[in-house]
Design a protein around this motif. Structure first.
Motif, short mmCIF file in Angstrom:
data_model
loop_
_atom_site.label_atom_id
_atom_site.label_comp_id
_atom_site.label_asym_id
_atom_site.label_seq_id
_atom_site.Cartn_x
_atom_site.Cartn_y
_atom_site.Cartn_z
N ASN A 184 0.82 -1.21 0.00
CA ASN A 184 0.00 0.00 0.00
C ASN A 184 0.86 1.26 0.00
OD1 ASN A 184 -2.44 -1.42 0.04
ND2 ASN A 184 -2.44 -1.57 2.27
N LYS A 233 1.32 6.46 -7.00
CA LYS A 233 0.14 7.19 -7.47
C LYS A 233 0.31 8.70 -7.27
CE LYS A 233 -4.87 6.55 -7.58
NZ LYS A 233 -4.86 6.22 -9.01
N ILE A 264 -7.82 5.90 -3.62
CA ILE A 264 -7.24 4.68 -3.08
C ILE A 264 -8.15 4.05 -2.04
CG2 ILE A 264 -5.33 3.79 -1.66
CD1 ILE A 264 -3.51 5.81 -3.08
#
Length: 405
Positions: A203, A210, A229
Motif C-alpha cells: 500500500n 500514485k 485509493i
C-alpha cells in the motif's frame, strides 16, 4: 434462439460457432460458445459435434494476478520477449482489443469477462473488482476450452468506451497467459493453471507511485488521490489480495530499508517468494540452497551509489506453505554489471551464461529495470519457459512410453 456464426480461418478450416445466452448474477448476458468442425462429403454439407482443435499444440496456462497499475503490462512484455516475437493485438481485429499475440503466446486480459459495462457497474453500485461484476462461468469454460485445444469467441471489454464489444476469435496458443484481477479467484479457473504469479505491491508503494503519477503528471490533489485509493481498498482487500496465498510465485514490492523513514518509493525492496514442491519449478537460490544468506555485492565488481544494494536469501513459510525467498533492496547503477549478481544465482533456468543480463539490457527502458522488480520478472519469465519445456516434453514422452509398454 441460438445464433450460428460461420468462420473461415486457414488454421481451423471451416468452423461453426453456436452460442447461447447465459444469465449472470446481476442480470447481464454473455455468450457461451462451442466450436464445431464442419465436415462434409463431396456434394453434401452438414456439421457434426466434433470439437475443433487447433492442432497438436499443448496449451500451457499461466495466471498473473495484480491490482490495476501494478506492472502487469511490463511483466507481460518481459515474458513474451523470452519466448520471442513481438506481442501484438489480433491482426485485422478490434483496434481496442486487450489481447496480445506473439509467436508462442497469447495474453488474455480478464477484464474481458466483465459481465457489466462501466454504466452497468455504476448503476449496480459495484466495482470491477467485485466478483458479481464478472462472468466466471464463461471465463472457466473458455480457458478450459483453450487449454484443451479448442478455439473460442472471447468477449472484449473496451477500456476506452467502457462498453462490452462484440467477441473475437481466439485460437489455442502454445502458452496462454490470463492476466488481471481474478485469475486465481475462482477455484475452477485456478485448477486449470499450470503456474501462477501474484504481483504484490504494498500500500505504501502504491500510494507513493500514485502521488508521483497523478500529482506530477495529471494535476490531481493529494486529497483526491487518497480518496481514490480508499474507495478501491475494501474490494481489493476482499477479492484480489487473498489470491496471493494460491500463487506459485509472488513478487512483493516494498519500500526500501536502506534509507531510514523513506516513503518516496523511488528505491525499492523486492522479494521473490517461491513455493516449494511445485511441479516443474525449482526455486532460485543464492550461493547455497536452503541456507540463510545476506550479501552486499557492492565493491570492485558492482558499482553502487547511495544507498547501495543488499541481497537476502533463505527458507520461510508463507500462508502455511514452505517457500524460498530471494530479496533485493536497492538499485543497479550499471546493468552490464548485473552479470556479477547473475553468476551467484542458481536455478535461474538460463540457456547460456549471462542470459538474465542480456534480457535486462534488452529492455533497459522498461520500468523497474534498475531494481528487483525487473530482475525478478525476468527470472520468472525464464522459469516459465523452462516449465513450458518440461511440460511439453513430458507430454510428448508419455505416448512413446505407452508404445514401448
Amino acid at each position: 434462439m441460438a445464433v450460428s456464426t460461420v468462420y473461415t480461418t486457414q488454421s481451423l478450416n471451416s468452423t461453426c460457432s453456436i452460442s447461447t445466452p447465459a444469465k449472470t448474477h446481476l442480470g447481464s448476458h454473455q455468450k457461451h460458445v462451442v466450436l464445431f468442425r464442419r465436415t462434409s462429403k463431396r456434394g453434401s454439407s452438414g456439421s457434426c459435434a466434433i470439437k475443433c482443435s487447433a492442432g497438436d499444440s499443448q496449451t500451457v496456462v499461466i495466471g498473473l494476478a495484480a491490482d490495476s497499475g501494478c506492472g502487469k503490462s511490463t511483466f507481460m512484455r518481459r515474458l513474451t520477449s523470452v519466448f520471442g516475437g513481438a506481442a501484438e493485438p489480433p491482426k485485422g481485429g478490434n483496434p481496442d482489443s486487450n489481447t496480445l499475440i506473439s509467436d508462442m503466446t497469447t495474453v488474455i486480459c480478464l477484464d474481458d469477462y466483465h459481465s457489466l459495462d462501466r454504466t452497468g457497474r455504476k448503476e449496480k453500485g459495484v466495482t470491477a473488482l467485485d466478483p458479481r461484476a464478472n462472468d466466471f462461468d464463461l471465463m472457466y469454460d473458455q480457458v478450459k476450452a483453450l487449454k484443451s485445444g479448442v478455439a473460442v469467441d472471447k468477449p472484449i471489454y473496451n477500456h476506452v468506451t467502457g462498453l462490452l464489444d462484440p467477441p473475437e476469435l481466439i485460437k489455442p496458443p502454445k502458452i496462454l497467459v490470463i492476466e488481471g484481477l481474478h485469475p486465481m479467484f475462482d477455484e475452477r479457473v485456478r485448477d486449470l493453471l499450470d503456474f501462477s504469479i501474484y504481483l504484490d505491491i504494498s500500500n505504501e508503494v502504491k500510494f507513493a507511485w500514485k502521488i508521483q503519477r497523478d500529482m506530477a503528471e495529471r494535476g490531481h490533489s493529494l486529497e483526491s488521490i487518497k480518496a481514490s485509493i480508499e474507495a478501491r481498498k475494501p474490494d481489493f482487500d476482499a477479492y484480489i489480495d487473498p489470491q496471493k496465498k494460491y500463487a506459485d510465485a509472488v513478487i512483493e514490492v516494498l519500500l526500501t530499508q536502506l534509507i531510514p523513514d523513506d516513503n518516496e518509493g523511488k528505491v525499492l525492496r523486492v522479494r521473490l517468494i517461491m513455493k516449494e514442491g511445485v511441479k516443474h519449478f525449482s526455486p532460485v537460490y543464492l550461493f547455497d540452497e536452503g541456507s540463510t544468506i545476506s550479501w552486499i555485492p557492492c565493491g570492485r565488481k558492482l558499482t553502487c551509489s547511495y544507498p547501495g544494494i543488499k541481497f537476502h536469501y533463505g527458507p520461510d513459510t508463507y500462508f502455511g506453505n514452505e517457500v524460498s525467498i530471494l530479496e533485493m533492496d536497492g538499485q543497479f547503477d550499471r546493468l552490464d554489471e548485473l552479470i556479477y549478481v547473475e553468476s551467484h544465482l542458481s536455478n535461474i533456468s538460463t540457456k547460456f551464461y549471462g542470459e538474465v543480463t542480456q534480457q535486462m539490457l534488452k529492455h533497459a527502458d522498461f520500468p523497474g529495470s534498475n531494481n528487483g522488480t525487473g530482475l525478478f520478472q525476468t527470472i520468472v519469465g525464464l522459469k516459465i519457459r523452462d516449465l513450458y519445456e518440461q511440460i511439453t516434453s513430458s507430454k510428448t514422452a508419455a505416448p512413446l512410453e505407452a508404445t514401448k509398454a
